[in-house]
Design a protein around this motif. Structure first.
Motif, PDB file in Angstrom:
ATOM      1  N   ILE A   1      -4.139  -3.060  -3.638  1.00 15.83           N
ATOM      2  CA  ILE A   1      -3.597  -2.368  -2.466  1.00 15.83           C
ATOM      3  C   ILE A   1      -3.723  -0.860  -2.629  1.00 15.83           C
ATOM      4  O   ILE A   1      -4.098  -0.140  -1.691  1.00 15.83           O
ATOM      5  N   LYS A   2      -3.410  -0.366  -3.808  1.00 14.00           N
ATOM      6  CA  LYS A   2      -3.508   1.078  -4.076  1.00 14.00           C
ATOM      7  C   LYS A   2      -4.934   1.565  -3.898  1.00 14.00           C
ATOM      8  O   LYS A   2      -5.177   2.638  -3.315  1.00 14.00           O
ATOM      9  N   ARG A   3      -5.902   0.777  -4.361  1.00 10.02           N
ATOM     10  CA  ARG A   3      -7.317   1.178  -4.232  1.00 10.02           C
ATOM     11  C   ARG A   3      -7.720   1.255  -2.757  1.00 10.02           C
ATOM     12  O   ARG A   3      -8.412   2.198  -2.342  1.00 10.02           O
ATOM     13  N   ILE A   4      -7.285   0.273  -1.985  1.00 13.80           N
ATOM     14  CA  ILE A   4      -7.648   0.248  -0.563  1.00 13.80           C
ATOM     15  C   ILE A   4      -7.027   1.437   0.169  1.00 13.80           C
ATOM     16  O   ILE A   4      -7.693   2.120   0.959  1.00 13.80           O
ATOM     17  N   LEU A   5      -5.747   1.681  -0.092  1.00 17.43           N
ATOM     18  CA  LEU A   5      -5.067   2.794   0.574  1.00 17.43           C
ATOM     19  C   LEU A   5      -5.675   4.141   0.186  1.00 17.43           C
ATOM     20  O   LEU A   5      -5.837   5.030   1.033  1.00 17.43           O
ATOM     21  N   LYS A   6      -6.018   4.280  -1.065  1.00 21.92           N
ATOM     22  CA  LYS A   6      -6.630   5.535  -1.528  1.00 21.92           C
ATOM     23  C   LYS A   6      -8.011   5.715  -0.890  1.00 21.92           C
ATOM     24  O   LYS A   6      -8.376   6.813  -0.453  1.00 21.92           O
ATOM     25  N   HIS A   7      -8.775   4.632  -0.814  1.00 18.74           N
ATOM     26  CA  HIS A   7     -10.103   4.686  -0.197  1.00 18.74           C
ATOM     27  C   HIS A   7      -9.997   5.087   1.272  1.00 18.74           C
ATOM     28  O   HIS A   7     -10.851   5.816   1.798  1.00 18.74           O
ATOM     29  N   ASN A   8      -8.934   4.624   1.939  1.00 21.04           N
ATOM     30  CA  ASN A   8      -8.743   4.930   3.357  1.00 21.04           C
ATOM     31  C   ASN A   8      -8.083   6.283   3.591  1.00 21.04           C
ATOM     32  O   ASN A   8      -7.936   6.711   4.740  1.00 21.04           O
ATOM     33  N   GLY A   9      -7.665   6.927   2.516  1.00 18.14           N
ATOM     34  CA  GLY A   9      -6.945   8.184   2.662  1.00 18.14           C
ATOM     35  C   GLY A   9      -5.533   7.992   3.192  1.00 18.14           C
ATOM     36  O   GLY A   9      -4.932   8.911   3.753  1.00 18.14           O
ATOM     37  N   GLN A  10      -4.984   6.787   2.990  1.00 21.59           N
ATOM     38  CA  GLN A  10      -3.652   6.468   3.510  1.00 21.59           C
ATOM     39  C   GLN A  10      -2.574   6.501   2.439  1.00 21.59           C
ATOM     40  O   GLN A  10      -1.388   6.345   2.749  1.00 21.59           O
ATOM     41  N   ASP A  11      -2.973   6.701   1.199  1.00 21.12           N
ATOM     42  CA  ASP A  11      -2.012   6.628   0.106  1.00 21.12           C
ATOM     43  C   ASP A  11      -0.954   7.722   0.166  1.00 21.12           C
ATOM     44  O   ASP A  11       0.191   7.525  -0.226  1.00 21.12           O
ATOM     45  N   GLU A  12      -1.320   8.898   0.677  1.00 20.15           N
ATOM     46  CA  GLU A  12      -0.365  10.007   0.738  1.00 20.15           C
ATOM     47  C   GLU A  12       0.709   9.783   1.805  1.00 20.15           C
ATOM     48  O   GLU A  12       1.754  10.438   1.779  1.00 20.15           O
ATOM     49  N   ASN A  13       0.453   8.865   2.740  1.00 23.25           N
ATOM     50  CA  ASN A  13       1.419   8.568   3.793  1.00 23.25           C
ATOM     51  C   ASN A  13       2.138   7.241   3.543  1.00 23.25           C
ATOM     52  O   ASN A  13       2.738   6.678   4.460  1.00 23.25           O
ATOM     53  N   ALA A  14       2.042   6.753   2.309  1.00 29.48           N
ATOM     54  CA  ALA A  14       2.622   5.451   1.974  1.00 29.48           C
ATOM     55  C   ALA A  14       3.831   5.617   1.059  1.00 29.48           C
ATOM     56  O   ALA A  14       3.828   6.433   0.139  1.00 29.48           O
ATOM     57  N   MET A  15       4.871   4.846   1.342  1.00 29.10           N
ATOM     58  CA  MET A  15       6.069   4.820   0.503  1.00 29.10           C
ATOM     59  C   MET A  15       6.385   3.381   0.142  1.00 29.10           C
ATOM     60  O   MET A  15       6.224   2.478   0.975  1.00 29.10           O
ATOM     61  N   LEU A  16       6.823   3.165  -1.084  1.00 28.71           N
ATOM     62  CA  LEU A  16       7.122   1.815  -1.566  1.00 28.71           C
ATOM     63  C   LEU A  16       8.578   1.727  -1.978  1.00 28.71           C
ATOM     64  O   LEU A  16       9.104   2.629  -2.639  1.00 28.71           O
ATOM     65  N   ILE A  17       9.225   0.654  -1.588  1.00 28.25           N
ATOM     66  CA  ILE A  17      10.574   0.371  -2.069  1.00 28.25           C
ATOM     67  C   ILE A  17      10.610  -1.076  -2.523  1.00 28.25           C
ATOM     68  O   ILE A  17      10.141  -1.962  -1.821  1.00 28.25           O
ATOM     69  N   GLN A  18      11.088  -1.286  -3.727  1.00 24.46           N
ATOM     70  CA  GLN A  18      11.145  -2.647  -4.240  1.00 24.46           C
ATOM     71  C   GLN A  18      12.595  -3.082  -4.461  1.00 24.46           C
ATOM     72  O   GLN A  18      13.464  -2.272  -4.767  1.00 24.46           O
ATOM     73  N   LYS A  19      12.828  -4.384  -4.233  1.00 26.71           N
ATOM     74  CA  LYS A  19      14.146  -4.990  -4.382  1.00 26.71           C
ATOM     75  C   LYS A  19      15.191  -4.251  -3.553  1.00 26.71           C
ATOM     76  O   LYS A  19      16.292  -3.967  -4.044  1.00 26.71           O
ATOM     77  N   CYS A  20      14.882  -3.954  -2.322  1.00 27.69           N
ATOM     78  CA  CYS A  20      15.815  -3.223  -1.461  1.00 27.69           C
ATOM     79  C   CYS A  20      17.132  -3.989  -1.314  1.00 27.69           C
ATOM     80  O   CYS A  20      17.149  -5.130  -0.866  1.00 27.69           O
ATOM     81  N   GLY A  21      18.223  -3.352  -1.718  1.00 29.80           N
ATOM     82  CA  GLY A  21      19.526  -3.983  -1.637  1.00 29.80           C
ATOM     83  C   GLY A  21      19.864  -4.886  -2.799  1.00 29.80           C
ATOM     84  O   GLY A  21      20.972  -5.419  -2.879  1.00 29.80           O
ATOM     85  N   MET A  22      18.913  -5.065  -3.720  1.00 36.29           N
ATOM     86  CA  MET A  22      19.133  -5.917  -4.883  1.00 36.29           C
ATOM     87  C   MET A  22      19.331  -5.063  -6.133  1.00 36.29           C
ATOM     88  O   MET A  22      19.067  -3.862  -6.143  1.00 36.29           O
ATOM     89  N   GLU A  23      19.777  -5.712  -7.178  1.00 36.56           N
ATOM     90  CA  GLU A  23      19.858  -5.035  -8.468  1.00 36.56           C
ATOM     91  C   GLU A  23      18.445  -4.641  -8.898  1.00 36.56           C
ATOM     92  O   GLU A  23      17.514  -5.429  -8.801  1.00 36.56           O
ATOM     93  N   GLY A  24      18.282  -3.410  -9.350  1.00 44.47           N
ATOM     94  CA  GLY A  24      16.964  -2.941  -9.763  1.00 44.47           C
ATOM     95  C   GLY A  24      16.181  -2.299  -8.639  1.00 44.47           C
ATOM     96  O   GLY A  24      14.984  -2.053  -8.775  1.00 44.47           O
ATOM     97  N   GLU A  25      16.855  -1.994  -7.528  1.00 50.39           N
ATOM     98  CA  GLU A  25      16.170  -1.329  -6.414  1.00 50.39           C
ATOM     99  C   GLU A  25      15.538  -0.018  -6.874  1.00 50.39           C
ATOM    100  O   GLU A  25      16.125   0.730  -7.652  1.00 50.39           O
ATOM    101  N   GLN A  26      14.327   0.239  -6.376  1.00 52.16           N
ATOM    102  CA  GLN A  26      13.617   1.457  -6.761  1.00 52.16           C
ATOM    103  C   GLN A  26      12.759   1.942  -5.606  1.00 52.16           C
ATOM    104  O   GLN A  26      12.086   1.150  -4.956  1.00 52.16           O
ATOM    105  N   THR A  27      12.797   3.234  -5.357  1.00 52.33           N
ATOM    106  CA  THR A  27      11.988   3.837  -4.308  1.00 52.33           C
ATOM    107  C   THR A  27      10.898   4.687  -4.936  1.00 52.33           C
ATOM    108  O   THR A  27      11.172   5.514  -5.813  1.00 52.33           O
ATOM    109  N   LEU A  28       9.661   4.486  -4.502  1.00 55.94           N
ATOM    110  CA  LEU A  28       8.527   5.259  -5.005  1.00 55.94           C
ATOM    111  C   LEU A  28       7.882   5.994  -3.833  1.00 55.94           C
ATOM    112  O   LEU A  28       7.341   5.373  -2.933  1.00 55.94           O
ATOM    113  N   CYS A  29       8.000   7.315  -3.841  1.00 52.53           N
ATOM    114  CA  CYS A  29       7.384   8.101  -2.768  1.00 52.53           C
ATOM    115  C   CYS A  29       5.914   8.361  -3.045  1.00 52.53           C
ATOM    116  O   CYS A  29       5.194   8.891  -2.202  1.00 52.53           O
TER     117      CYS A  29
END
Length: 229
Positions: free
Chosen positions: A182-210
């Protein structure tokens, strides 16, 4: 008289996002069915216990639902789960089957729902908060405004490139071990800078990656990437 099957959506992980309707249905049902990847795991049940600890006084049945892409194997698991539920419905028991997020979005419950409904039983879906809505709220952003379209994409499947080419906001779900691709595709499309990731939203271990550069192969399956135009 036969019982009723309820597909109860419990939201993305924060117990406080379980709806009052979901709580009422769970309390009213005789049987609680929970999908589990193995005999010791049920994320959905763990979340509900935080709101309704008395749920353990009910009859709880675990439905073995391992993650697999083998279509035949999946159908066998779904049919087995449906048969187990039918046994309780035939005894006039109402069954609440718990499902993460919303039951209408990439949910295992839907497969069982169809099999039960085709068997002539009464079924109802109880909606819940989708993970991408909770993620956008946590990030403090809007998903769409005005005439902007919203596209929900299953990121671990083929065809994501076509979806990412569409205009508007893209939400990538079902990520997990596909993160590097996914990272390779987004970077190839120039979309990676406009992408934000959040994992385990609302769960233990939640993490936000800008920045997706911080994401690696350990990224949780319970992750959402939001790509804004």
């Amino acid at each position: 008289m036969k019982g009723i099957l309820y597909g109860v959506s419990i939201g993305p992980g924060d117990p406080e996002l379980i709806t009052l309707k979901a709580v009422n249905i769970i309390q009213s049902c005789d049987i609680i069915a929970v999908p589990a990847a193995n005999e010791d795991t049920s994320t959905a049940l763990h979340i509900v216990r935080k709101v309704l600890p008395e749920i353990d006084s009910k009859k709880i049945i675990q439905l073995f639902m391992p993650m697999t892409r083998d279509k035949k194997q999946m159908e066998e698991y779904h049919q087995k789960a449906a048969n187990i539920i039918k046994g309780y419905l035939d005894q006039a028991n109402n069954v609440a089957m718990l499902t993460l997020g919303d039951a209408t979005i990439y949910s295992t419950y839907l497969y069982v729902h169809r099999l039960i409904k085709e068997g002539g039983y009464e079924t109802h879906i109880i909606p819940g908060v989708p993970s991408f809505c909770a993620s956008a709220a946590r990030l403090g952003i809007g998903l769409v405004e005005g005439a902007e379209p919203l596209h929900i994409l299953p990121a671990s499947y083929e065809g994501i490139e076509q979806g990412l080419a569409l205009g508007g906001t893209k939400v990538l779900m079902k990520i997990g071990k596909s993160i590097d691709r996914i990272k390779r595709i987004l970077k190839h499309n120039g979309q990676d800078e406009n992408a934000m990731l959040i994992q385990k939203c609302g769960m233990e271990g939640e993490q936000t990656l800008c920045s997706l550069d911080q994401a690696d192969e350990n990224t949780s399956y319970f992750s959402v990437i939001i790509v804004k135009e």
